[in-house]
Design a protein around this motif. Structure first.
Motif, PDB file in Angstrom:
ATOM      1  N   GLY A 170      -0.501  -5.308  -3.303  1.00  0.00           N
ATOM      2  CA  GLY A 170       0.925  -5.113  -3.057  1.00  0.00           C
ATOM      3  C   GLY A 170       1.298  -5.422  -1.624  1.00  0.00           C
ATOM      4  O   GLY A 170       0.452  -5.477  -0.722  1.00  0.00           O
ATOM      5  N   ASP A 171       2.580  -5.596  -1.420  1.00  0.00           N
ATOM      6  CA  ASP A 171       3.088  -5.944  -0.097  1.00  0.00           C
ATOM      7  C   ASP A 171       3.053  -4.747   0.851  1.00  0.00           C
ATOM      8  O   ASP A 171       2.843  -4.886   2.051  1.00  0.00           O
ATOM      9  N   THR A 172       3.254  -3.552   0.289  1.00  0.00           N
ATOM     10  CA  THR A 172       3.158  -2.315   1.058  1.00  0.00           C
ATOM     11  C   THR A 172       2.081  -1.450   0.406  1.00  0.00           C
ATOM     12  O   THR A 172       2.063  -1.299  -0.812  1.00  0.00           O
ATOM     13  N   ALA A 173       1.207  -0.880   1.211  1.00  0.00           N
ATOM     14  CA  ALA A 173       0.074  -0.127   0.675  1.00  0.00           C
ATOM     15  C   ALA A 173       0.526   1.173   0.018  1.00  0.00           C
ATOM     16  O   ALA A 173       1.365   1.900   0.554  1.00  0.00           O
ATOM     17  N   ASP A 174      -0.057   1.460  -1.142  1.00  0.00           N
ATOM     18  CA  ASP A 174       0.180   2.740  -1.803  1.00  0.00           C
ATOM     19  C   ASP A 174      -0.616   3.824  -1.062  1.00  0.00           C
ATOM     20  O   ASP A 174      -1.808   3.629  -0.786  1.00  0.00           O
ATOM     21  N   PRO A 175       0.022   4.966  -0.725  1.00  0.00           N
ATOM     22  CA  PRO A 175      -0.690   6.015   0.031  1.00  0.00           C
ATOM     23  C   PRO A 175      -1.989   6.468  -0.624  1.00  0.00           C
ATOM     24  O   PRO A 175      -2.978   6.732   0.072  1.00  0.00           O
ATOM     25  N   GLU A 176      -2.009   6.546  -1.953  1.00  0.00           N
ATOM     26  CA  GLU A 176      -3.235   6.979  -2.619  1.00  0.00           C
ATOM     27  C   GLU A 176      -4.335   5.933  -2.485  1.00  0.00           C
ATOM     28  O   GLU A 176      -5.514   6.259  -2.341  1.00  0.00           O
ATOM     29  N   ASP A 177      -3.953   4.643  -2.520  1.00  0.00           N
ATOM     30  CA  ASP A 177      -4.938   3.577  -2.311  1.00  0.00           C
ATOM     31  C   ASP A 177      -5.536   3.660  -0.908  1.00  0.00           C
ATOM     32  O   ASP A 177      -6.739   3.439  -0.719  1.00  0.00           O
ATOM     33  N   VAL A 178      -4.685   3.962   0.069  1.00  0.00           N
ATOM     34  CA  VAL A 178      -5.167   4.082   1.450  1.00  0.00           C
ATOM     35  C   VAL A 178      -6.130   5.257   1.575  1.00  0.00           C
ATOM     36  O   VAL A 178      -7.188   5.153   2.213  1.00  0.00           O
ATOM     37  N   ARG A 179      -5.794   6.390   0.954  1.00  0.00           N
ATOM     38  CA  ARG A 179      -6.680   7.551   1.003  1.00  0.00           C
ATOM     39  C   ARG A 179      -8.016   7.259   0.335  1.00  0.00           C
ATOM     40  O   ARG A 179      -9.078   7.632   0.847  1.00  0.00           O
ATOM     41  N   GLU A 180      -7.977   6.573  -0.805  1.00  0.00           N
ATOM     42  CA  GLU A 180      -9.212   6.245  -1.508  1.00  0.00           C
ATOM     43  C   GLU A 180     -10.061   5.273  -0.681  1.00  0.00           C
ATOM     44  O   GLU A 180     -11.290   5.390  -0.619  1.00  0.00           O
ATOM     45  N   LEU A 181      -9.406   4.294  -0.039  1.00  0.00           N
ATOM     46  CA  LEU A 181     -10.129   3.361   0.823  1.00  0.00           C
ATOM     47  C   LEU A 181     -10.765   4.115   1.989  1.00  0.00           C
ATOM     48  O   LEU A 181     -11.930   3.867   2.337  1.00  0.00           O
ATOM     49  N   ARG A 182     -10.022   5.023   2.569  1.00  0.00           N
ATOM     50  CA  ARG A 182     -10.547   5.814   3.684  1.00  0.00           C
ATOM     51  C   ARG A 182     -11.791   6.592   3.258  1.00  0.00           C
ATOM     52  O   ARG A 182     -12.794   6.625   3.980  1.00  0.00           O
ATOM     53  N   ARG A 183     -11.741   7.215   2.088  1.00  0.00           N
ATOM     54  CA  ARG A 183     -12.896   7.969   1.592  1.00  0.00           C
ATOM     55  C   ARG A 183     -14.095   7.050   1.383  1.00  0.00           C
ATOM     56  O   ARG A 183     -15.231   7.385   1.729  1.00  0.00           O
TER      57      ARG A 183
END
Length: 318
Positions: A170-183
Motif C-alpha cells: 500500500g501507499d501508506t503503511a497499515d499500523p498493524e503491518d508496521v507493528r508486525e514488521l517491528r516484532r
C-alpha cells in the motif's frame, strides 16, 4: 591502474570506475548505475522475473561498454543477496555469462560483512579500536565487529529494506503491518546480539549503505554534495522521532524528504525499522556514517593482492 567494480545488489546495479594503486585510497572516476530493485522483481516461486533478468543482462552489457570507454583494465564483478537467494540464481548467472562474458561472483552474506568491515576499518583507522559496523542492503542486514581488519565476528540476516518492504503493502503503511514488521525484525536481530556482546562493547559504532546515509540525512546530517569527508551521524533519538512520521506518510511524501531518492522512498520505512531495532538491541545511541562500504572493500582486497608475493589473495576471498 583503473579498475571497474560491478556491484549487482538487491536494489541497484552499480558499475564504479576507480583509479587505484596499492597503498593509496581508490579515487572514483566514473559511476554508472541503475535501480533495478531485483529483490522486488521476484515471482511467486522466489525467482527473478524474466523482466528482471533482461534488465540485469542489459545493465551488465552497458557496464562493459562503459569499461571500454573509460579505459578500465580489470572488472571485479560480484552479486549479493538478490541473486544469491533467487530460486533461479544459477540460471541468471549462466545467462549473464553467456550473453556478456561476465562471470558474476556471488558473495555469501558473511563475506559481504567482512569486506565491508575492511573498508570501514581503512576509512576510520586503528584509532577506532573495537569497531562495530551495521549495513542495511536491499536483501540483508550485515553486522561485523572486531579490532583488526578482519572482524572477529560477522553475521548476515534476511532483513534488507527491499525484502521487508513487501510486508508493508500500500501507499501508506497499515499500523498493524508496521507493528508486525517491528516484532519480526527485533526477533531476528535478537538471535545474534548475544554473540556480539560477548565479544565486548564496541569503541566505535559505524553504519554503511544508502539506507543509513538517507536516514542520517533525514535527521539532519550534511547533504551528499558537502563531500565524503564531512562527518555524518545518525542518532537513535533522531531516528525514533521520525519513525511515526514515516509510517504516516505516503510514498510520494517520503520522496520529498531531503536526501531521499524517488526509487528508495518506498523502502525507507522498512529500513528505518531495521535501523531503529539494531541500534536499540545493540545499545547504540549514535552511529557514524562511513562513505566506504562493500565496493571499496573489494577494491582494497584486490589492491592488497597486488601488494607483494606474501599477499596474493584472490580479489573476493573472505
Amino acid at each position: 591502474m583503473r579498475l571497474g567494480v560491478l556491484d549487482v545488489g538487491s536494489n541497484t546495479v552499480h558499475f564504479l570506475v576507480v583509479d587505484a594503486h596499492p597503498g593509496a585510497a581508490p579515487l572514483p572516476a566514473y559511476s554508472h548505475k541503475a535501480e533495478l530493485r531485483l529483490a522486488e522483481l521476484l515471482d511467486d516461486t522466489g525467482a527473478i522475473s524474466p523482466t528482471g533478468v533482461d534488465r540485469l543482462v542489459s545493465m551488465v552489457a552497458s557496464s562493459i561498454a562503459v569499461a571500454e570507454d573509460k579505459g578500465v583494465v580489470e572488472i571485479l564483478p560480484f552479486a549479493t543477496s538478490a541473486v544469491r537467494e533467487a530460486a533461479n540464481g544459477g540460471e541468471v548467472l549462466r545467462r549473464v555469462a553467456d550473453e556478456t562474458g561476465i562471470e558474476l561472483r556471488v558473495l555469501a552474506g558473511q563475506d559481504e560483512a567482512r569486506l565491508t568491515f575492511l573498508a570501514v576499518r581503512r576509512w576510520f583507522g586503528w584509532s577506532s579500536g573495537r569497531l562495530l559496523n551495521l549495513d542495511i542492503g536491499g536483501g540483508s542486514l550485515e553486522i561485523a565487529c572486531g579490532r583488526d581488519e578482519q572482524p572477529d565476528i560477522a553475521a548476515s540476516l534476511p532483513l534488507g529494506a527491499g525484502r521487508l518492504t513487501a510486508r508493508l503493502p500500500g501507499d501508506t503503511a497499515d499500523p498493524e503491518d508496521v507493528r508486525e514488521l517491528r516484532r519480526h525484525v527485533r526477533a531476528e536481530i535478537a538471535q545474534v546480539v548475544g554473540e556480539f556482546t560477548r565479544q565486548g562493547a564496541p569503541d566505535h559504532a559505524v553504519a554503511t549503505s544508502k539506507t543509513f546515509k538517507q536516514l542520517a540525512r533525514m535527521t539532519g546530517a550534511a547533504p551528499a554534495d558537502a563531500g565524503p569527508r564531512v562527518p555524518r551521524r545518525l542518532t537513535r533519538s533522531g531516528l525514533a522521532a521520525w519513525l511515526p512520521r514515516l509510517a504516516a506518510m505516503t510514498v510520494a511524501e517520503r520522496a520529498r524528504i531531503p536526501g531521499v531518492s524517488q526509487g528508495r522512498a518506498r523502502q525507507l520505512l522498512a529500513g528505518a525499522v531495521v535501523a531503529d531495532a539494531a541500534m536499540d538491541l545493540f545499545g547504540l545511541e549514535q552511529l557514524d556514517i562511513c562513505p566506504w562500504a562493500l565496493r571499496e572493500g573489494i577494491i582494497l582486497r584486490r589492491l592488497d593482492a597486488l601488494g607483494g608475493p606474501a599477499d596474493r589473495r584472490p580479489a573476493l576471498a573472505p
